[in-house]
Write a protein that holds these residues in place. Sequence first.
Motif, PDB file in Angstrom:
ATOM      1  N   SER A  53      40.821  42.541  51.882  1.00 33.60           N
ATOM      2  CA  SER A  53      41.882  42.982  52.375  1.00 33.60           C
ATOM      3  C   SER A  53      42.884  41.789  52.381  1.00 33.60           C
ATOM      4  CB  SER A  53      42.171  43.636  53.478  1.00 33.60           C
ATOM      5  OG  SER A  53      41.454  43.103  54.661  1.00 33.60           O
ATOM      6  N   SER A  54      42.427  40.698  52.961  1.00 32.28           N
ATOM      7  CA  SER A  54      43.183  39.615  53.056  1.00 32.28           C
ATOM      8  C   SER A  54      43.322  38.651  51.693  1.00 32.28           C
ATOM      9  CB  SER A  54      42.409  38.686  54.018  1.00 32.28           C
ATOM     10  OG  SER A  54      41.133  38.002  53.719  1.00 32.28           O
ATOM     11  N   GLY A  55      42.501  38.992  50.633  1.00 28.25           N
ATOM     12  CA  GLY A  55      42.480  38.198  49.743  1.00 28.25           C
ATOM     13  C   GLY A  55      41.522  37.030  49.576  1.00 28.25           C
ATOM     14  N   GLY A  56      40.830  36.888  50.808  1.00 24.13           N
ATOM     15  CA  GLY A  56      40.308  35.648  50.907  1.00 24.13           C
ATOM     16  C   GLY A  56      38.688  35.832  50.417  1.00 24.13           C
ATOM     17  N   SER A  57      38.252  36.765  49.865  1.00 20.00           N
ATOM     18  CA  SER A  57      36.882  36.840  49.432  1.00 20.00           C
ATOM     19  C   SER A  57      36.774  37.572  48.298  1.00 20.00           C
ATOM     20  CB  SER A  57      35.977  37.746  50.315  1.00 20.00           C
ATOM     21  OG  SER A  57      34.654  37.902  50.009  1.00 20.00           O
ATOM     22  N   THR A  58      36.290  37.243  47.194  1.00 23.35           N
ATOM     23  CA  THR A  58      36.330  38.017  45.824  1.00 23.35           C
ATOM     24  C   THR A  58      34.747  38.160  45.513  1.00 23.35           C
ATOM     25  OG1 THR A  58      36.504  35.935  44.773  1.00 23.35           O
ATOM     26  CG2 THR A  58      38.516  37.307  45.379  1.00 23.35           C
ATOM     27  N   ASN A  59      34.516  39.243  44.798  1.00 20.63           N
ATOM     28  CA  ASN A  59      33.033  39.112  44.290  1.00 20.63           C
ATOM     29  C   ASN A  59      33.481  40.051  42.637  1.00 20.63           C
ATOM     30  OD1 ASN A  59      30.875  38.862  46.229  1.00 20.63           O
ATOM     31  ND2 ASN A  59      32.304  39.916  47.260  1.00 20.63           N
ATOM     32  N   TYR A  60      32.179  39.274  42.062  1.00 16.83           N
ATOM     33  CA  TYR A  60      32.275  39.895  40.458  1.00 16.83           C
ATOM     34  C   TYR A  60      31.033  40.349  39.963  1.00 16.83           C
ATOM     35  CZ  TYR A  60      36.778  36.923  40.758  1.00 16.83           C
ATOM     36  OH  TYR A  60      37.879  36.691  41.062  1.00 16.83           O
ATOM     37  N   ALA A  61      31.096  41.115  38.970  1.00 18.07           N
ATOM     38  CA  ALA A  61      30.009  41.439  38.481  1.00 18.07           C
ATOM     39  C   ALA A  61      29.452  40.316  37.545  1.00 18.07           C
ATOM     40  CB  ALA A  61      30.188  42.978  37.441  1.00 18.07           C
ATOM     41  N   ASP A  62      28.077  40.075  37.353  1.00 14.34           N
ATOM     42  CA  ASP A  62      27.739  39.179  36.494  1.00 14.34           C
ATOM     43  C   ASP A  62      28.049  38.994  35.014  1.00 14.34           C
ATOM     44  OD1 ASP A  62      24.157  39.245  37.800  1.00 14.34           O
ATOM     45  OD2 ASP A  62      25.696  38.339  38.745  1.00 14.34           O
ATOM     46  N   ALA A  63      28.445  40.208  34.452  1.00 16.20           N
ATOM     47  CA  ALA A  63      28.766  40.374  33.167  1.00 16.20           C
ATOM     48  C   ALA A  63      30.318  39.652  33.000  1.00 16.20           C
ATOM     49  CB  ALA A  63      28.833  41.722  32.629  1.00 16.20           C
ATOM     50  N   VAL A  64      30.898  39.498  34.020  1.00 17.55           N
ATOM     51  CA  VAL A  64      32.256  39.035  34.001  1.00 17.55           C
ATOM     52  C   VAL A  64      32.572  37.641  34.460  1.00 17.55           C
ATOM     53  CG1 VAL A  64      32.978  41.367  33.734  1.00 17.55           C
ATOM     54  CG2 VAL A  64      33.186  40.236  35.845  1.00 17.55           C
ATOM     55  N   LYS A  65      31.926  37.268  35.487  1.00 14.18           N
ATOM     56  CA  LYS A  65      31.852  35.706  36.384  1.00 14.18           C
ATOM     57  C   LYS A  65      32.174  34.984  35.436  1.00 14.18           C
ATOM     58  CE  LYS A  65      28.479  36.820  40.130  1.00 14.18           C
ATOM     59  NZ  LYS A  65      27.302  36.252  40.609  1.00 14.18           N
ATOM     60  N   GLY A  66      32.978  34.103  35.785  1.00 20.53           N
ATOM     61  CA  GLY A  66      33.575  32.899  35.111  1.00 20.53           C
ATOM     62  C   GLY A  66      34.726  33.292  33.755  1.00 20.53           C
ATOM     63  N   ARG A  67      34.873  34.416  33.716  1.00 18.09           N
ATOM     64  CA  ARG A  67      35.936  35.015  32.829  1.00 18.09           C
ATOM     65  C   ARG A  67      36.906  35.975  33.497  1.00 18.09           C
ATOM     66  NH1 ARG A  67      34.662  38.416  28.721  1.00 18.09           N
ATOM     67  NH2 ARG A  67      32.889  39.511  29.927  1.00 18.09           N
ATOM     68  N   PHE A  68      36.735  36.475  34.311  1.00 16.61           N
ATOM     69  CA  PHE A  68      37.330  37.630  34.823  1.00 16.61           C
ATOM     70  C   PHE A  68      38.174  37.029  36.230  1.00 16.61           C
ATOM     71  CE2 PHE A  68      36.762  41.857  32.900  1.00 16.61           C
ATOM     72  CZ  PHE A  68      36.656  41.261  31.688  1.00 16.61           C
ATOM     73  N   THR A  69      39.376  37.005  36.785  1.00 12.12           N
ATOM     74  CA  THR A  69      39.714  36.777  37.987  1.00 12.12           C
ATOM     75  C   THR A  69      40.336  37.936  38.570  1.00 12.12           C
ATOM     76  OG1 THR A  69      39.811  34.282  37.212  1.00 12.12           O
ATOM     77  CG2 THR A  69      40.910  35.036  39.485  1.00 12.12           C
ATOM     78  N   ILE A  70      40.112  38.268  39.983  1.00 14.44           N
ATOM     79  CA  ILE A  70      40.863  39.383  40.514  1.00 14.44           C
ATOM     80  C   ILE A  70      41.748  38.554  41.654  1.00 14.44           C
ATOM     81  CG2 ILE A  70      38.928  39.590  42.120  1.00 14.44           C
ATOM     82  CD1 ILE A  70      39.763  42.664  42.424  1.00 14.44           C
ATOM     83  N   SER A  71      42.957  39.043  41.626  1.00 12.65           N
ATOM     84  CA  SER A  71      43.885  38.596  42.779  1.00 12.65           C
ATOM     85  C   SER A  71      44.904  39.458  43.238  1.00 12.65           C
ATOM     86  CB  SER A  71      44.824  37.532  42.206  1.00 12.65           C
ATOM     87  OG  SER A  71      45.526  38.097  41.064  1.00 12.65           O
ATOM     88  N   ARG A  72      45.502  39.377  44.514  1.00  9.79           N
ATOM     89  CA  ARG A  72      46.336  40.521  45.064  1.00  9.79           C
ATOM     90  C   ARG A  72      47.497  39.797  45.547  1.00  9.79           C
ATOM     91  NH1 ARG A  72      42.971  43.638  49.225  1.00  9.79           N
ATOM     92  NH2 ARG A  72      45.060  44.586  49.597  1.00  9.79           N
ATOM     93  N   ASP A  73      48.694  40.308  45.438  1.00 12.67           N
ATOM     94  CA  ASP A  73      49.931  40.231  46.079  1.00 12.67           C
ATOM     95  C   ASP A  73      50.316  41.257  47.196  1.00 12.67           C
ATOM     96  OD1 ASP A  73      52.509  39.388  46.891  1.00 12.67           O
ATOM     97  OD2 ASP A  73      53.006  38.718  44.960  1.00 12.67           O
ATOM     98  N   ASN A  74      49.771  41.025  48.351  1.00 16.23           N
ATOM     99  CA  ASN A  74      50.284  41.772  49.424  1.00 16.23           C
ATOM    100  C   ASN A  74      51.740  42.450  49.717  1.00 16.23           C
ATOM    101  OD1 ASN A  74      47.546  42.302  49.884  1.00 16.23           O
ATOM    102  ND2 ASN A  74      47.379  41.296  51.728  1.00 16.23           N
ATOM    103  N   ALA A  75      52.497  41.243  49.423  1.00 14.25           N
ATOM    104  CA  ALA A  75      53.939  41.595  49.622  1.00 14.25           C
ATOM    105  C   ALA A  75      54.428  42.643  48.192  1.00 14.25           C
ATOM    106  CB  ALA A  75      54.730  40.272  49.503  1.00 14.25           C
ATOM    107  N   LYS A  76      53.699  42.503  47.241  1.00 16.08           N
ATOM    108  CA  LYS A  76      54.256  43.535  46.204  1.00 16.08           C
ATOM    109  C   LYS A  76      53.222  44.764  46.006  1.00 16.08           C
ATOM    110  CE  LYS A  76      56.122  39.993  43.164  1.00 16.08           C
ATOM    111  NZ  LYS A  76      56.025  39.148  42.039  1.00 16.08           N
TER     112      LYS A  76
END
Length: 116
Positions: A53-76
């Motif tokens: 919720s804070s954006g401080g922790s992310t996790n990825y499936a092995d298949a996409v690690k290093g290629r995909f990035t998740i992020s969030r903008d709580n103001a938007k």
Amino acid sequence: QVQLVESGGELVQAGGSLRLSCVVSGITFSWYAMKWYRQGPGKERELVASIASSGGSTNYADAVKGRFTISRDNAKNTVYLQMNSLKPEDSAVYYCNANWGPMNYWGQGTRVTVSS
């Protein structure tokens, strides 16, 4: 009324990039962990990436690690999935999910097709 609206999916060549967006309304967005799932043809829905919720922790499936990035903008009230070095096996409908305890909401999905 809770709404999660994904966008950004399209046809792209292998090696290309896309950024998916999911705009959320009707909930207190900053309370919710956000996740991206995908479901390919004939496959089960799978978790691709998640962000706290804070954006401080992310996790990825092995298949996409290093290629995909998740992020969030709580103001938007928006969560993003930056997808680089796309492969044909990344082709799927991508779904946005909002989760807070027992509360769970889904978007309608956006289709990503990666051509070889």
